[in-house]
Design a protein around this motif. Structure first.
Motif, mmCIF file in Angstrom:
data_model
loop_
_atom_site.group_PDB
_atom_site.id
_atom_site.type_symbol
_atom_site.label_atom_id
_atom_site.label_comp_id
_atom_site.label_asym_id
_atom_site.label_seq_id
_atom_site.Cartn_x
_atom_site.Cartn_y
_atom_site.Cartn_z
ATOM 1 N N LEU A 95 0.785 -1.014 0.151
ATOM 2 C CA LEU A 95 0.108 -0.085 -0.040
ATOM 3 C C LEU A 95 0.941 1.381 -0.054
ATOM 4 N N TRP A 96 2.120 1.257 0.803
ATOM 5 C CA TRP A 96 2.838 2.540 0.765
ATOM 6 C C TRP A 96 3.462 2.661 -0.738
ATOM 7 N N TYR A 97 3.703 1.703 -1.331
ATOM 8 C CA TYR A 97 4.420 1.851 -2.609
ATOM 9 C C TYR A 97 3.414 2.214 -3.552
ATOM 10 N N LEU A 98 2.109 1.848 -3.575
ATOM 11 C CA LEU A 98 1.275 1.872 -4.136
ATOM 12 C C LEU A 98 0.717 3.626 -4.453
ATOM 13 N N ALA A 99 0.718 4.014 -2.902
ATOM 14 C CA ALA A 99 0.241 5.340 -2.591
ATOM 15 C C ALA A 99 1.098 6.339 -3.387
ATOM 16 N N THR A 100 0.675 6.690 -4.459
ATOM 17 C CA THR A 100 1.604 7.688 -5.534
ATOM 18 C C THR A 100 0.682 8.929 -5.682
ATOM 19 N N TRP A 101 1.271 10.002 -5.411
ATOM 20 C CA TRP A 101 0.592 11.234 -5.854
ATOM 21 C C TRP A 101 -0.022 11.212 -7.260
ATOM 22 N N ALA A 102 -1.263 11.281 -7.511
ATOM 23 C CA ALA A 102 -1.890 11.487 -8.551
ATOM 24 C C ALA A 102 -2.295 10.224 -9.409
ATOM 25 N N LEU A 103 -2.025 9.117 -8.828
ATOM 26 C CA LEU A 103 -2.210 7.842 -9.493
ATOM 27 C C LEU A 103 -3.568 7.503 -9.645
ATOM 28 N N THR A 104 -4.140 7.072 -10.681
ATOM 29 C CA THR A 104 -5.391 6.896 -10.914
ATOM 30 C C THR A 104 -5.920 5.464 -10.985
ATOM 31 N N GLY A 105 -7.125 5.358 -10.616
ATOM 32 C CA GLY A 105 -7.628 3.766 -10.629
ATOM 33 C C GLY A 105 -8.835 3.659 -9.755
ATOM 34 N N TYR A 106 -9.391 2.596 -9.565
ATOM 35 C CA TYR A 106 -10.694 2.446 -9.093
ATOM 36 C C TYR A 106 -10.812 1.605 -7.744
ATOM 37 N N LEU A 107 -11.302 2.122 -6.708
ATOM 38 C CA LEU A 107 -11.311 1.751 -5.546
ATOM 39 C C LEU A 107 -12.564 0.821 -5.436
ATOM 40 N N VAL A 108 -12.535 -0.396 -5.324
ATOM 41 C CA VAL A 108 -13.548 -1.570 -5.305
ATOM 42 C C VAL A 108 -13.907 -2.131 -3.945
ATOM 43 N N VAL A 109 -14.850 -1.996 -3.361
ATOM 44 C CA VAL A 109 -15.318 -2.203 -1.938
ATOM 45 C C VAL A 109 -16.351 -3.523 -1.923
ATOM 46 N N ARG A 110 -16.095 -4.838 -1.460
ATOM 47 C CA ARG A 110 -17.254 -5.543 -1.287
ATOM 48 C C ARG A 110 -17.524 -5.756 0.151
ATOM 49 N N ARG A 111 -18.586 -6.013 0.641
ATOM 50 C CA ARG A 111 -19.049 -6.081 2.108
ATOM 51 C C ARG A 111 -19.937 -7.200 2.080
ATOM 52 N N GLY A 112 -19.943 -7.818 3.304
ATOM 53 C CA GLY A 112 -20.704 -8.938 3.838
ATOM 54 C C GLY A 112 -20.457 -10.391 3.363
ATOM 55 N N ARG A 113 -19.085 -10.558 2.759
ATOM 56 C CA ARG A 113 -18.904 -11.754 2.356
ATOM 57 C C ARG A 113 -17.196 -11.811 2.804
ATOM 58 N N PRO A 114 -16.851 -12.744 3.161
ATOM 59 C CA PRO A 114 -15.213 -13.071 3.746
ATOM 60 C C PRO A 114 -14.516 -12.468 2.835
ATOM 61 N N HIS A 115 -13.516 -11.678 3.406
ATOM 62 C CA HIS A 115 -12.622 -10.896 2.296
ATOM 63 C C HIS A 115 -11.682 -11.628 1.469
ATOM 64 N N ASP A 116 -11.596 -12.995 2.093
ATOM 65 C CA ASP A 116 -10.733 -13.881 1.145
ATOM 66 C C ASP A 116 -11.628 -14.795 0.063
ATOM 67 N N GLN A 117 -12.896 -14.607 -0.037
ATOM 68 C CA GLN A 117 -13.583 -15.234 -0.888
ATOM 69 C C GLN A 117 -13.405 -14.630 -2.315
ATOM 70 N N ALA A 118 -13.462 -15.420 -3.238
ATOM 71 C CA ALA A 118 -13.351 -15.141 -4.565
ATOM 72 C C ALA A 118 -14.596 -14.188 -5.101
ATOM 73 N N TRP A 119 -14.042 -13.498 -6.008
ATOM 74 C CA TRP A 119 -15.288 -12.603 -6.904
ATOM 75 C C TRP A 119 -16.281 -13.473 -7.366
ATOM 76 N N ALA A 120 -17.349 -12.911 -7.292
ATOM 77 C CA ALA A 120 -18.514 -13.969 -7.764
ATOM 78 C C ALA A 120 -19.353 -12.961 -8.490
ATOM 79 N N SER A 121 -19.797 -13.378 -9.695
ATOM 80 C CA SER A 121 -20.757 -12.698 -10.786
ATOM 81 C C SER A 121 -21.884 -12.471 -10.162
ATOM 82 N N GLY A 122 -22.364 -11.166 -10.156
ATOM 83 C CA GLY A 122 -23.749 -10.734 -9.473
ATOM 84 C C GLY A 122 -23.635 -10.309 -8.052
ATOM 85 N N ALA A 123 -22.201 -10.511 -7.549
ATOM 86 C CA ALA A 123 -22.184 -10.101 -6.163
ATOM 87 C C ALA A 123 -22.002 -8.502 -5.867
#
Length: 167
Positions: A95-123
């Motif tokens: 995270l420290w090395y990712l945190a670069t001034w003016a870096l663009t991207g997308y923050l994606v947050v999923r709630r309610g399922r275990p953090h290590d569970q694979a992404w699932a279509s429709g979630a």
């Protein structure tokens, strides 16, 4: 009956670099979320390290003939930041090395399922098109892990998105 869930263990947070980015923030694909350059931040953030700071401005609808200060909802505002731990090994300090001034991207947050569970279509997910600000170290303190915060600046968002298909 629906089940309540805590933040801990049931929140997944990832950063999708741009490029490759997310073509449709209402339906990020499995390919976009699983891209090799996507960084899983879930275990790099402090328990209070995901701060979105959502607010809504008020627009006056007041009339001269009324003593009521009526209002309607206006623009949505955010004052988001991420707070993470520092690590003494560069290979773990993602995270420290990712945190670069003016870096663009997308923050994606999923709630309610275990953090290590694979992404699932429709979630359900939240997607925020963002740019990072300058990271700053937290003040020193006794009996405290070293942390830092980085502000985010949102350009677009969809808090009620769903994971799309594979392409």
């Amino acid at each position: 009956m629906a089940t309540k869930f805590p933040f801990e263990e049931f929140t997944r947070v990832v950063w999708v670099n741009d490029p490759p980015g997310i073509a449709n923030i209402a339906a990020p694909t499995l390919l976009e979320l699983n891209h090799p350059e996507t960084v899983d931040l879930s275990c790099l953030l402090t328990t209070d390290g995901l701060a979105l700071g959502v607010g809504t401005n008020a627009v006056s609808g007041s009339q001269l003939c009324s003593r009521l200060d009526s209002q309607v909802p206006g623009k949505v505002t955010f004052s988001p930041s991420l707070t993470g731990f520092r690590y003494n090994d560069e290979d773990d300090d993602d995270l420290w090395y990712l945190a670069t001034w003016a870096l663009t991207g997308y923050l994606v947050v999923r709630r309610g399922r275990p953090h290590d569970q694979a992404w699932a279509s429709g979630a359900p997910v939240e997607v925020y098109k963002a740019q990072l600000g300058e990271p700053g170290m937290a003040n020193s303190a006794g009996d405290t892990m070293q942390t830092f915060s980085v502000p985010l600046f949102f350009d677009d968002f969809d808090q009620k998105a769903f994971v799309g298909g594979t392409s």
